[in-house]
Design a protein around this motif. Structure first.
Motif, PDB file in Angstrom:
ATOM      1  N   ALA A  38       0.836  -1.199   0.000  1.00  0.00           N
ATOM      2  CA  ALA A  38       0.000   0.000   0.000  1.00  0.00           C
ATOM      3  C   ALA A  38       0.873   1.251   0.000  1.00  0.00           C
ATOM      4  O   ALA A  38       0.611   2.210  -0.739  1.00  0.00           O
ATOM      5  CB  ALA A  38      -0.915  -0.010   1.226  1.00  0.00           C
ATOM      6  N   ALA A  39       1.961   1.233   0.812  1.00  0.00           N
ATOM      7  CA  ALA A  39       2.844   2.404   0.880  1.00  0.00           C
ATOM      8  C   ALA A  39       3.513   2.647  -0.474  1.00  0.00           C
ATOM      9  O   ALA A  39       3.606   3.783  -0.947  1.00  0.00           O
ATOM     10  CB  ALA A  39       3.892   2.201   1.963  1.00  0.00           C
ATOM     11  N   SER A  42       1.092   4.121  -2.861  1.00  0.00           N
ATOM     12  CA  SER A  42       0.803   5.531  -2.615  1.00  0.00           C
ATOM     13  C   SER A  42       1.965   6.406  -3.074  1.00  0.00           C
ATOM     14  O   SER A  42       1.753   7.536  -3.518  1.00  0.00           O
ATOM     15  CB  SER A  42       0.441   5.790  -1.156  1.00  0.00           C
ATOM     16  N   LEU A  43       3.191   5.883  -3.016  1.00  0.00           N
ATOM     17  CA  LEU A  43       4.328   6.623  -3.592  1.00  0.00           C
ATOM     18  C   LEU A  43       4.133   6.801  -5.099  1.00  0.00           C
ATOM     19  O   LEU A  43       4.394   7.859  -5.665  1.00  0.00           O
ATOM     20  CB  LEU A  43       5.637   5.885  -3.334  1.00  0.00           C
ATOM     21  N   ALA A  46       1.707   9.400  -5.798  1.00  0.00           N
ATOM     22  CA  ALA A  46       2.287  10.725  -5.572  1.00  0.00           C
ATOM     23  C   ALA A  46       3.071  11.201  -6.782  1.00  0.00           C
ATOM     24  O   ALA A  46       3.301  12.394  -6.956  1.00  0.00           O
ATOM     25  CB  ALA A  46       3.183  10.696  -4.339  1.00  0.00           C
ATOM     26  N   PRO A  67       9.603   9.094  -7.700  1.00  0.00           N
ATOM     27  CA  PRO A  67       8.874   8.215  -6.775  1.00  0.00           C
ATOM     28  C   PRO A  67       9.121   6.742  -7.060  1.00  0.00           C
ATOM     29  O   PRO A  67       9.089   5.915  -6.147  1.00  0.00           O
ATOM     30  CB  PRO A  67       7.402   8.555  -7.027  1.00  0.00           C
TER      31      PRO A  67
END
Lengths: 120, 499
Positions: A38-39, A42-43, A46, A67
């Protein structure tokens, strides 16, 4: 920004956090794998809208490579840590026969000392 | 001079590789480890002298622009904290070499190289100018700490190691989410550029980012209510390892908070931080009173002391930041020494549980002296460094004592100081007075003696270091003040890194 990606991040985070609250270390490991994904996703979100691969064409045609570089580093780190957690779970298995996270023994001792003083 | 910046990170890493390449239990590995740590510490001291006289240094690794590449920033705040941290690690390594042959010694094949990796991580965390490198530095520190904590594979180490790893891994994952948040909002992870752009964001997003990183760094720093992993896990590791953890790990979290929240101008979070600081001080000090083991009492006091640093930061004034920095510099050596003394006690009496120790003041007066100086300093009695640091924090609070959170924090700071003295007295009564209980009834009690001379010399050096800090408090206060002024004027930092 795509709704599908956002929903995926939300779903992975929810499931991951739920699994982390478990007592069994193997479930916690699964939870952290999901949270790590998930992290990383999300990067990627971004980084902005998707375009061509970062190596091809001019800066306007490429997707943002920064990213992705960050995500790659994060993936490597979380991979190593997953292995470490597995080793920890394995050791706990040989010591106690299961992989449950135990309570702080000293805490329990102090709590018990308190209640036995009250009994007197 | 910019090579010095890189040396503090690279020298320990190279020596970690060298130490791992050496096979068996040889003095060669100790030599390599000590050389690496000493090189790093010497560079850090040289860097402090240089930066204090000639101003900050910025190193762009590979000459990339700060938008894209890694930037190392040696400003006064970083170079003031760095030598203290690195000298502590050198002293602890000397202690570790002495303690090796005891039952409490860490496995030398792993401990030396891993300590080097941890050192490199600490240097990188202090010097880095971007948040992603800070994340990597945190991971370097944490991964080596996971292994150092659990490598002996004893039951209680694995048990407490699980809590430690899970809590810190969760904080690291939240850190990654936070990085995504910052990158999406500002388009950079460079601290200087990001803090410039954060100021222009809508209030909700800005404070959201601030609160998110308060949770992330707060977990690493063991703030209330995120501290539960600390007093459980630290006491189970070998003393030398606990001493390094106690002196450095939580402080790296506090350092990151002081740098990020000051530069990004999160003043609105001040009241929340002050209330958290008050709760941290009181809960840590009261928790310590309930314990019956020297190492556990000291572990709870780490939590309590973190509250003072957060209070200094939460005031968001230059005086407050000065006090927080001064407290950081005073706290690192004092806490380490106390744990080293804990190791000496364990070595003499076979245990560190208060019920089974006693009478050490007559048998080993030197250890009693070693304990009393940092203990009084920790409680904040004059003339020791703790008094100067606590006085600075409380004075900074009183100067701002117009709002309720500030007053709560000031009262908590005074109260926690008194409680600290109480639990130091408890250790003194239990360990140094009375008679030792001769019946070795406690399970796990071992009689063993290592190279006591190396251990005593290392502890003595560290005690001298803490005394030196109280004597040079004036200079340190000036340096802290200059560092705080730099942090409170983010424009200079932003222009220096960005240009």
């Amino acid at each position: 920004m795509s709704i599908a990606l956002l929903l995926t991040v939300g779903g992975l985070t929810t499931t991951g956090l739920y699994l982390i609250t478990a007592r069994s270390l193997s479930r916690i490991i699964l939870g952290f794998s999901l949270l790590g994904h998930a992290a990383v996703l999300s990067l990627l979100i971004a980084g902005g809208s998707p375009r061509a691969a970062p190596i091809a064409g001019t800066a306007e045609q490429m997707s943002n490579p920064v990213p992705q570089a960050l995500a790659l580093t994060a993936i490597v780190i979380s991979f190593g840590l997953t292995l470490f957690l597995l080793a920890l779970a394995g050791r706990q298995q040989t010591l106690s026969g299961d992989d449950l996270v135990e309570d702080d023994l000293e805490d329990g001792r102090i709590a018990n000392a308190q209640s036995s003083e009250e009994d007197l | 001079m910019s090579t010095l910046v890189a040396t503090t990170v690279i020298a320990p890493l190279l020596c970690a590789a060298g130490g791992l390449a050496v096979r068996g239990n040889t003095p060669a590995r100790d030599g390599i480890t000590i050389v690496g740590l000493l090189t790093a510490a010497a560079s850090a001291v040289a860097l402090l002298v240089d930066v204090a006289n000639n101003g900050s240094r910025v190193v762009r690794v590979g000459d990339w622009s700060p938008e894209l590449g890694i930037v190392l920033v040696a400003d006064l705040f970083a170079t003031l904290v760095l030598p203290v941290a690195l000298i502590i690690i050198v002293v602890v390594e000397i202690f570790a070499i002495g303690q090796r042959r005891t039952a409490w010694g860490a496995n030398p094949e792993l401990a030396g190289p891993l300590l080097c990796v941890l050192t490199a991580g600490v240097s990188l965390a202090f010097l880095t100018g971007d948040l992603f490198t800070l994340f990597v530095a945190f991971e370097m520190i944490l991964v080596s700490s996971y292994v150092l904590l659990t490598h002996q594979g004893q039951r209680d180490q694995i048990r407490s190691g699980m809590t430690y790893v899970v809590m810190n891994l969760l904080a690291s994952t939240l850190f990654l989410f936070g990085l995504a948040l910052i990158y999406a909002a500002t388009g950079t992870v460079n601290i200087a550029l990001a803090s410039e752009r954060i100021a222009e964001l809508p209030d909700g997003v800005r404070l959201g980012i601030g609160a998110w990183f308060l949770v992330v760094f707060g977990t690493k720093a063991a703030l209330f209510p995120l501290f539960s992993w600390l007093p459980d896990s630290y006491p189970t590791a070998p003393t030398t390892i606990t001493a390094v953890f106690a002196g450095l790990l939580t402080k790296v979290g506090v350092y990151a908070m002081i740098r990020f929240h000051n530069l990004a101008g999160m003043d609105e979070l001040g009241p929340i931080m002050l209330l958290l600081a008050a709760a941290t001080m009181i809960v840590g000090a009261v928790g310590a009173l309930a314990q019956r083991d020297v190492k556990r009492i000291l572990s709870f006091h780490i939590v309590s002391q973190i509250g003072y640093m957060l209070m200094g930061l939460g005031l968001f004034t230059e005086v407050g930041t000065t006090a927080a920095i001064l407290f950081l510099v005073h706290h690192m050596p004092v806490k380490t020494v106390l744990f080293l003394v804990g190791g000496l006690i364990e070595n003499e009496q076979g245990t560190s549980t208060l019920a089974y120790t006693g009478g050490l003041a007559t048998k080993r007066p030197l250890i009693a002296a070693f304990f009393s100086i940092p203990a009084l300093s920790l409680a904040g009695l004059p003339p020791f460094s703790g008094f100067v640091a606590k006085f600075a924090v409380i004075r900074a609070g009183i100067a701002e004592a117009s709002s309720i959170p500030v007053m709560v924090a000031v009262v908590a700071a005074v109260g926690a100081g008194a409680l600290t003295l109480l639990s130091m007295t408890k250790i003194w009564l239990g360990v140094f007075w009375g008679e030792q209980d001769p019946t070795p009834t406690e399970p796990g009690r071992i009689q063993a003696a290592g190279n006591r001379r190396a251990m005593v010399v290392a502890t003595g050096l560290a005690v001298l270091g803490t005394v030196a800090i109280s004597f040079s408090a004036g200079t340190l206060f000036d340096l802290s003040q200059r560092a705080a002024a730099e942090l409170n004027a983010p424009r200079t930092y932003i222009e220096m890194v960005g240009s």
